[in-house]
Scaffold this motif. Structure first.
Motif, mmCIF file in Angstrom:
data_model
loop_
_atom_site.group_PDB
_atom_site.id
_atom_site.type_symbol
_atom_site.label_atom_id
_atom_site.label_comp_id
_atom_site.label_asym_id
_atom_site.label_seq_id
_atom_site.Cartn_x
_atom_site.Cartn_y
_atom_site.Cartn_z
ATOM 1 N N LEU A 113 0.864 -1.172 -0.104
ATOM 2 C CA LEU A 113 0.006 0.120 -0.041
ATOM 3 C C LEU A 113 0.868 1.220 -0.007
ATOM 4 C CD1 LEU A 113 -2.709 -1.249 2.479
ATOM 5 C CD2 LEU A 113 -3.178 -0.362 0.212
ATOM 6 N N ARG A 114 1.838 1.406 0.870
ATOM 7 C CA ARG A 114 2.698 2.545 0.882
ATOM 8 C C ARG A 114 3.685 2.634 -0.404
ATOM 9 N NH1 ARG A 114 2.439 4.427 5.546
ATOM 10 N NH2 ARG A 114 1.949 3.347 7.588
ATOM 11 N N ASN A 115 3.714 1.511 -1.117
ATOM 12 C CA ASN A 115 4.607 1.671 -2.574
ATOM 13 C C ASN A 115 3.648 1.784 -3.770
ATOM 14 O OD1 ASN A 115 6.968 1.455 -1.157
ATOM 15 N ND2 ASN A 115 7.008 -1.055 -1.363
ATOM 16 N N ASN A 116 2.338 1.819 -3.290
ATOM 17 C CA ASN A 116 1.094 1.759 -4.203
ATOM 18 C C ASN A 116 1.341 0.738 -5.401
ATOM 19 O OD1 ASN A 116 -0.233 4.202 -3.384
ATOM 20 N ND2 ASN A 116 1.681 5.380 -4.001
ATOM 21 N N ASP A 117 1.726 -0.472 -5.041
ATOM 22 C CA ASP A 117 2.087 -1.463 -5.761
ATOM 23 C C ASP A 117 0.598 -2.492 -6.081
ATOM 24 O OD1 ASP A 117 2.930 -3.936 -7.162
ATOM 25 O OD2 ASP A 117 4.798 -4.195 -5.636
ATOM 26 N N SER A 118 0.187 -1.869 -6.953
ATOM 27 C CA SER A 118 -1.272 -2.869 -7.260
ATOM 28 C C SER A 118 -1.023 -4.305 -7.273
ATOM 29 C CB SER A 118 -2.186 -2.054 -8.294
ATOM 30 O OG SER A 118 -2.054 -0.697 -8.252
ATOM 31 N N ASP A 119 -0.193 -4.588 -8.269
ATOM 32 C CA ASP A 119 0.011 -6.253 -8.626
ATOM 33 C C ASP A 119 -0.064 -6.867 -7.157
ATOM 34 O OD1 ASP A 119 -0.460 -5.886 -11.008
ATOM 35 O OD2 ASP A 119 1.604 -5.754 -11.819
ATOM 36 N N GLN A 120 0.994 -6.483 -6.308
ATOM 37 C CA GLN A 120 1.244 -6.962 -4.970
ATOM 38 C C GLN A 120 0.171 -7.016 -4.313
ATOM 39 O OE1 GLN A 120 3.708 -8.721 -4.677
ATOM 40 N NE2 GLN A 120 3.745 -9.033 -2.416
ATOM 41 N N ILE A 121 -0.704 -5.750 -4.200
ATOM 42 C CA ILE A 121 -1.883 -5.682 -3.425
ATOM 43 C C ILE A 121 -2.889 -6.877 -3.734
ATOM 44 C CG2 ILE A 121 -3.803 -4.484 -2.886
ATOM 45 C CD1 ILE A 121 -1.896 -1.978 -2.944
ATOM 46 N N LYS A 122 -3.077 -7.091 -4.998
ATOM 47 C CA LYS A 122 -4.012 -7.845 -5.545
ATOM 48 C C LYS A 122 -3.513 -9.414 -5.096
ATOM 49 C CE LYS A 122 -5.337 -10.159 -10.209
ATOM 50 N NZ LYS A 122 -5.391 -10.037 -11.565
ATOM 51 N N ALA A 123 -2.295 -9.526 -5.182
ATOM 52 C CA ALA A 123 -1.517 -11.099 -4.950
ATOM 53 C C ALA A 123 -2.069 -11.195 -3.300
ATOM 54 C CB ALA A 123 -0.263 -11.028 -5.201
ATOM 55 N N LEU A 124 -1.522 -10.318 -2.470
ATOM 56 C CA LEU A 124 -1.927 -10.258 -1.236
ATOM 57 C C LEU A 124 -3.175 -10.463 -0.678
ATOM 58 C CD1 LEU A 124 0.804 -7.639 -0.129
ATOM 59 C CD2 LEU A 124 1.043 -10.233 0.369
ATOM 60 N N MET A 125 -4.290 -9.718 -1.175
ATOM 61 C CA MET A 125 -5.653 -10.044 -0.840
ATOM 62 C C MET A 125 -6.078 -11.457 -1.206
ATOM 63 S SD MET A 125 -6.312 -7.376 0.299
ATOM 64 C CE MET A 125 -8.289 -7.830 0.791
ATOM 65 N N GLY A 126 -5.318 -12.111 -2.294
ATOM 66 C CA GLY A 126 -5.793 -13.616 -2.397
ATOM 67 C C GLY A 126 -5.129 -14.381 -1.017
ATOM 68 N N GLN A 127 -4.043 -13.889 -0.665
ATOM 69 C CA GLN A 127 -3.230 -14.737 0.361
ATOM 70 C C GLN A 127 -4.251 -14.434 1.775
ATOM 71 O OE1 GLN A 127 0.842 -13.661 0.837
ATOM 72 N NE2 GLN A 127 1.259 -14.382 -1.348
ATOM 73 N N ILE A 128 -4.750 -12.976 1.851
ATOM 74 C CA ILE A 128 -5.406 -13.027 2.949
ATOM 75 C C ILE A 128 -6.789 -13.710 3.212
ATOM 76 C CG2 ILE A 128 -6.810 -11.137 4.275
ATOM 77 C CD1 ILE A 128 -4.629 -9.119 3.251
ATOM 78 N N GLY A 129 -7.404 -13.948 2.086
ATOM 79 C CA GLY A 129 -8.644 -14.923 1.899
ATOM 80 C C GLY A 129 -8.282 -16.223 2.198
ATOM 81 N N LYS A 130 -7.016 -16.855 1.906
ATOM 82 C CA LYS A 130 -6.579 -18.106 2.009
ATOM 83 C C LYS A 130 -6.315 -18.265 3.690
ATOM 84 C CE LYS A 130 -4.452 -19.370 -2.086
ATOM 85 N NZ LYS A 130 -3.211 -19.326 -3.169
ATOM 86 N N GLN A 131 -5.646 -17.156 4.247
ATOM 87 C CA GLN A 131 -5.446 -17.220 5.776
ATOM 88 C C GLN A 131 -6.623 -17.416 6.646
ATOM 89 O OE1 GLN A 131 -1.955 -18.079 5.539
ATOM 90 N NE2 GLN A 131 -2.338 -17.529 7.635
ATOM 91 N N LYS A 132 -7.588 -16.379 6.074
ATOM 92 C CA LYS A 132 -8.948 -16.535 6.652
ATOM 93 C C LYS A 132 -9.571 -17.647 6.786
ATOM 94 C CE LYS A 132 -13.604 -14.991 5.968
ATOM 95 N NZ LYS A 132 -14.324 -15.271 4.899
ATOM 96 N N HIS A 133 -9.394 -18.585 5.430
ATOM 97 C CA HIS A 133 -10.246 -19.798 5.453
ATOM 98 C C HIS A 133 -9.306 -20.786 6.276
ATOM 99 C CE1 HIS A 133 -11.849 -23.409 3.746
ATOM 100 N NE2 HIS A 133 -10.635 -23.930 3.493
ATOM 101 N N ILE A 134 -8.005 -20.757 6.314
ATOM 102 C CA ILE A 134 -7.238 -21.669 7.281
ATOM 103 C C ILE A 134 -7.623 -21.403 8.650
ATOM 104 C CG2 ILE A 134 -5.201 -22.168 8.232
ATOM 105 C CD1 ILE A 134 -3.845 -21.490 5.415
ATOM 106 N N GLY A 135 -7.940 -20.133 9.176
ATOM 107 C CA GLY A 135 -8.179 -19.773 10.636
ATOM 108 C C GLY A 135 -9.446 -20.299 10.640
ATOM 109 N N HIS A 136 -10.481 -19.837 9.942
ATOM 110 C CA HIS A 136 -12.013 -20.220 10.163
ATOM 111 C C HIS A 136 -11.923 -21.639 10.353
ATOM 112 C CE1 HIS A 136 -14.030 -16.162 9.067
ATOM 113 N NE2 HIS A 136 -13.205 -16.107 10.124
ATOM 114 N N SER A 137 -11.697 -22.438 9.519
ATOM 115 C CA SER A 137 -11.741 -24.107 9.485
ATOM 116 C C SER A 137 -11.200 -24.636 10.383
ATOM 117 C CB SER A 137 -11.589 -24.644 7.962
ATOM 118 O OG SER A 137 -9.871 -24.369 7.752
ATOM 119 N N THR A 138 -9.834 -24.086 11.085
ATOM 120 C CA THR A 138 -9.291 -24.873 12.006
ATOM 121 C C THR A 138 -9.474 -24.302 13.462
ATOM 122 O OG1 THR A 138 -7.456 -24.764 10.300
ATOM 123 C CG2 THR A 138 -6.668 -25.549 12.755
#
Length: 143
Positions: A113-138
Motif C-alpha cells: 500500500l505504501r508503495n502503491n503496488d497494485s499487482d502486489q496488493i492484488k496477490a496479497l488479498m488472495g493470500q489474506i483470503g486463504k489465511q482467513k479460510h485456514i483460521g476459520h476452518s481450523t
C-alpha cells in the motif's frame, strides 16, 4: 480494476462477521481483538477506495497490532474442547503459526500500500483470503 478486486476481497474478509477463531464469544479478549480487526479492515477499505493508500496502510498497522495481541489469546474452541497438556500446547502452536503467517501477509500488504503496488496488493488479498479460510476452518467455533 485492481481497486475493485482489492475492495471486493477486503469486504469479503472484513464483513464476513468473523475473523479467525472469533465465534460469538463476547467478553473474551480474543473476541474484542477480532471485532477491532473487523473495524480496521472496514476503515482500510474506505481509505483504499478513496485513494488514500497511506491511511489504508495505517489501518493495516492497527490490524497487525490486533493480530499480534490475538496471537497470545486462547481460541474459545480450545476451551470448548477442554484441551490440556500436550494437546493444548500442540493446538496453541498451530494457532500461533497461523497468526504469524497472517501477520506476515498483512505486513507485506502494508508495504504494498505504501508503495502503491497494485499487482502486489492484488496477490496479497488472495493470500489474506486463504489465511482467513485456514483460521476459520481450523479454530472457529460457534459459542
Amino acid at each position: 480494476m485492481y481497486k475493485r478486486l482489492f475492495i471486493g476481497a477486503l469486504a469479503t474478509f472484513a464483513l464476513s462477521g468473523n475473523v479467525l477463531a472469533h465465534g460469538a464469544c463476547e467478553g473474551r479478549p480474543l473476541h474484542d481483538d477480532m471485532v477491532g480487526i473487523q473495524k480496521e479492515l472496514k476503515a482500510m477499505s474506505a481509505s483504499f477506495k478513496s485513494g488514500d493508500n497511506d491511511q489504508a496502510a495505517k489501518n493495516v498497522e492497527q490490524v497487525i497490532v490486533l493480530f499480534k495481541n490475538a496471537r497470545s489469546q486462547t481460541p474459545y474452541l480450545f476451551v470448548e474442547k477442554k484441551l490440556t497438556g500436550d494437546e493444548l500446547a500442540k493446538e496453541t502452536a498451530q494457532y500461533q503459526s497461523v497468526m504469524d503467517d497472517t501477520i506476515e501477509v498483512f505486513s507485506a500488504l502494508e508495504t504494498a500500500l505504501r508503495n502503491n503496488d497494485s499487482d502486489q496488493i492484488k496477490a496479497l488479498m488472495g493470500q489474506i483470503g486463504k489465511q482467513k479460510h485456514i483460521g476459520h476452518s481450523t479454530f472457529k467455533t460457534d459459542c
